[in-house]
Design an enzyme around this catalytic site. Structure first.
Site, PDB file in Angstrom:
ATOM      1  N   ASN A   1      63.114  53.332 150.609  1.00 41.47           N
ATOM      2  CA  ASN A   1      62.174  54.218 151.296  1.00 41.47           C
ATOM      3  C   ASN A   1      62.998  55.263 152.041  1.00 41.47           C
ATOM      4  O   ASN A   1      63.645  54.959 153.038  1.00 41.47           O
ATOM      5  CB  ASN A   1      61.302  53.424 152.273  1.00 41.47           C
ATOM      6  CG  ASN A   1      60.354  54.304 153.056  1.00 41.47           C
ATOM      7  OD1 ASN A   1      60.072  55.432 152.662  1.00 41.47           O
ATOM      8  ND2 ASN A   1      59.866  53.794 154.179  1.00 41.47           N
TER       9      ASN A   1
ATOM     10  N   LYS B   1      62.021  57.909 153.686  1.00 39.95           N
ATOM     11  CA  LYS B   1      61.401  58.467 154.890  1.00 39.95           C
ATOM     12  C   LYS B   1      61.554  60.006 154.881  1.00 39.95           C
ATOM     13  O   LYS B   1      61.501  60.600 153.807  1.00 39.95           O
ATOM     14  CB  LYS B   1      61.971  57.810 156.141  1.00 39.95           C
ATOM     15  CG  LYS B   1      61.909  56.277 156.045  1.00 39.95           C
ATOM     16  CD  LYS B   1      62.354  55.575 157.290  1.00 39.95           C
ATOM     17  CE  LYS B   1      62.305  54.063 157.091  1.00 39.95           C
ATOM     18  NZ  LYS B   1      62.647  53.328 158.312  1.00 39.95           N
TER      19      LYS B   1
ATOM     20  N   HIS C   1      53.093  51.421 156.348  1.00 36.29           N
ATOM     21  CA  HIS C   1      54.403  51.245 156.975  1.00 36.29           C
ATOM     22  C   HIS C   1      54.256  51.278 158.493  1.00 36.29           C
ATOM     23  O   HIS C   1      53.423  52.003 159.037  1.00 36.29           O
ATOM     24  CB  HIS C   1      55.363  52.342 156.512  1.00 36.29           C
ATOM     25  CG  HIS C   1      56.793  52.069 156.837  1.00 36.29           C
ATOM     26  ND1 HIS C   1      57.322  52.312 158.094  1.00 36.29           N
ATOM     27  CD2 HIS C   1      57.802  51.564 156.088  1.00 36.29           C
ATOM     28  CE1 HIS C   1      58.592  51.981 158.100  1.00 36.29           C
ATOM     29  NE2 HIS C   1      58.919  51.526 156.891  1.00 36.29           N
TER      30      HIS C   1
ATOM     31  N   GLU D   1      55.892  52.640 160.734  1.00 35.16           N
ATOM     32  CA  GLU D   1      56.046  53.971 161.328  1.00 35.16           C
ATOM     33  C   GLU D   1      54.778  54.799 161.175  1.00 35.16           C
ATOM     34  O   GLU D   1      54.463  55.627 162.043  1.00 35.16           O
ATOM     35  CB  GLU D   1      57.253  54.668 160.694  1.00 35.16           C
ATOM     36  CG  GLU D   1      58.565  54.018 161.112  1.00 35.16           C
ATOM     37  CD  GLU D   1      59.723  54.323 160.194  1.00 35.16           C
ATOM     38  OE1 GLU D   1      60.826  53.834 160.489  1.00 35.16           O
ATOM     39  OE2 GLU D   1      59.534  55.024 159.176  1.00 35.16           O
TER      40      GLU D   1
ATOM     41  N   GLU E   1      57.913  43.478 156.994  1.00 36.04           N
ATOM     42  CA  GLU E   1      58.844  44.302 157.749  1.00 36.04           C
ATOM     43  C   GLU E   1      58.670  44.074 159.246  1.00 36.04           C
ATOM     44  O   GLU E   1      57.865  44.758 159.892  1.00 36.04           O
ATOM     45  CB  GLU E   1      58.615  45.785 157.432  1.00 36.04           C
ATOM     46  CG  GLU E   1      59.017  46.176 156.025  1.00 36.04           C
ATOM     47  CD  GLU E   1      59.282  47.673 155.938  1.00 36.04           C
ATOM     48  OE1 GLU E   1      60.301  48.051 155.366  1.00 36.04           O
ATOM     49  OE2 GLU E   1      58.476  48.450 156.455  1.00 36.04           O
TER      50      GLU E   1
ATOM     51  N   GLY F   1      65.369  49.903 161.118  1.00 39.18           N
ATOM     52  CA  GLY F   1      66.235  50.943 161.652  1.00 39.18           C
ATOM     53  C   GLY F   1      67.061  50.532 162.845  1.00 39.18           C
ATOM     54  O   GLY F   1      67.725  51.365 163.455  1.00 39.18           O
TER      55      GLY F   1
ATOM     56  N   SER G   1      66.629  46.720 157.916  1.00 41.92           N
ATOM     57  CA  SER G   1      68.093  46.776 157.992  1.00 41.92           C
ATOM     58  C   SER G   1      68.759  45.994 156.858  1.00 41.92           C
ATOM     59  O   SER G   1      69.736  45.265 157.075  1.00 41.92           O
ATOM     60  CB  SER G   1      68.578  46.285 159.363  1.00 41.92           C
ATOM     61  OG  SER G   1      68.081  47.120 160.388  1.00 41.92           O
TER      62      SER G   1
END
Length: 252
Positions: free
Chosen positions: A9, A11, A95, A97, A167, A173, A213
């Protein structure tokens, strides 16, 4: 048999030129799709360029997000109908985010899941750690609420095709990866949730990924667990050499 899926991904990273360079660099270096499936979800700006550069057609070029309507006055959104017509097979939905920065609710995510299926694609549905207790007869299940909400009204026929990514938001991240035990537990609970909603047979056929990660130096341990069928990698998927190592994790 669940074929492993190694997905990236990107982003909001890269440019058209660097996306094309990535595609050129990985050609001929990924495993056969019937052994390990690979995919990269990229910004909509790059998708056509990546499709044209995908000369050996091993990598699945995917979308990072889409809207829940096929067309209309939705300035700036990406049409699932248009993605399908381009030949995009996968679209990430839900996701963390998108939930955090763009306030996507469970209802919005559910509508997107249905829109992706409606347009002949497969959603990669991301979920975090929100779990609830459900009692059925004498059995007690811990179910992943975000999975239940995303699949509301989705038929068993469609649900059997879905990909779900576990996730934990604290690992995305951060450089901190869930332990292999934590990854296995999260993926197991997702599979249990699918069994609770549909059936054991359906749950045992769905691929569940881990994301957070993931790097070449930890992927082998993650992929060694029974309920982990692949990964959804962020930063480590941006570099072509790193992504090639992820895809060939069995040789690390």
């Amino acid at each position: 048999m669940r074929i492993p899926l190694i997905a990236g991904n990107w982003k909001m990273n890269k440019s058209v030129a660097s996306a094309k360079q990535f595609m050129t660099a990985i050609q001929g270096k990924l495993p056969a799709a019937d052994q390990v499936e690979t995919a990269v979800a990229a910004p909509a700006l790059f998708l056509q360029t990546m499709l044209e550069a995908n000369t050996d057609n091993v990598l699945r070029v995917a979308a990072e997000a889409c809207y829940y309507e096929d067309e209309g006055a939705y300035t700036g959104e990406t049409s699932p109908k248009a993605l399908h017509e381009m030949g995009i097979p996968y679209t990430i939905v839900g996701h963390s985010e998108r939930r955090r920065y763009f306030n996507e609710t469970d209802d919005v995510i559910n509508r997107k899941v249905q829109a992706v299926f409606r347009n002949g694609m497969t959603p990669i549905v991301c979920c975090d750690e929100t779990m609830g207790r459900r009692e059925s007869g004498e059995r007690i299940h811990w179910v992943v609420n975000q999975v239940s909400a995303a699949l509301k009204g989705v038929s068993a026929e469609d649900a059997a095709k879905i990909v779900i990514a576990y996730e934990p938001s604290w690992a995305i991240g951060s450089g901190t990866t869930a332990s292999t035990d934590q990854a296995e537990e999260g993926c197991y609970l997702i599979r249990q949730t699918l069994a609770d909603i549909y059936s054991d047979d359906l749950a045992n056929g769905v691929r569940v990924l881990y994301g957070g990660s993931v790097k070449p130096d930890n992927i082998a341990g993650i992929m060694g667990r029974d309920n982990v069928d692949g990964v959804l990698a962020g930063g480590s998927s941006l570099d072509e050499s790193s992504f090639i190592k992820l895809a060939n994790y069995q040789n690390l």
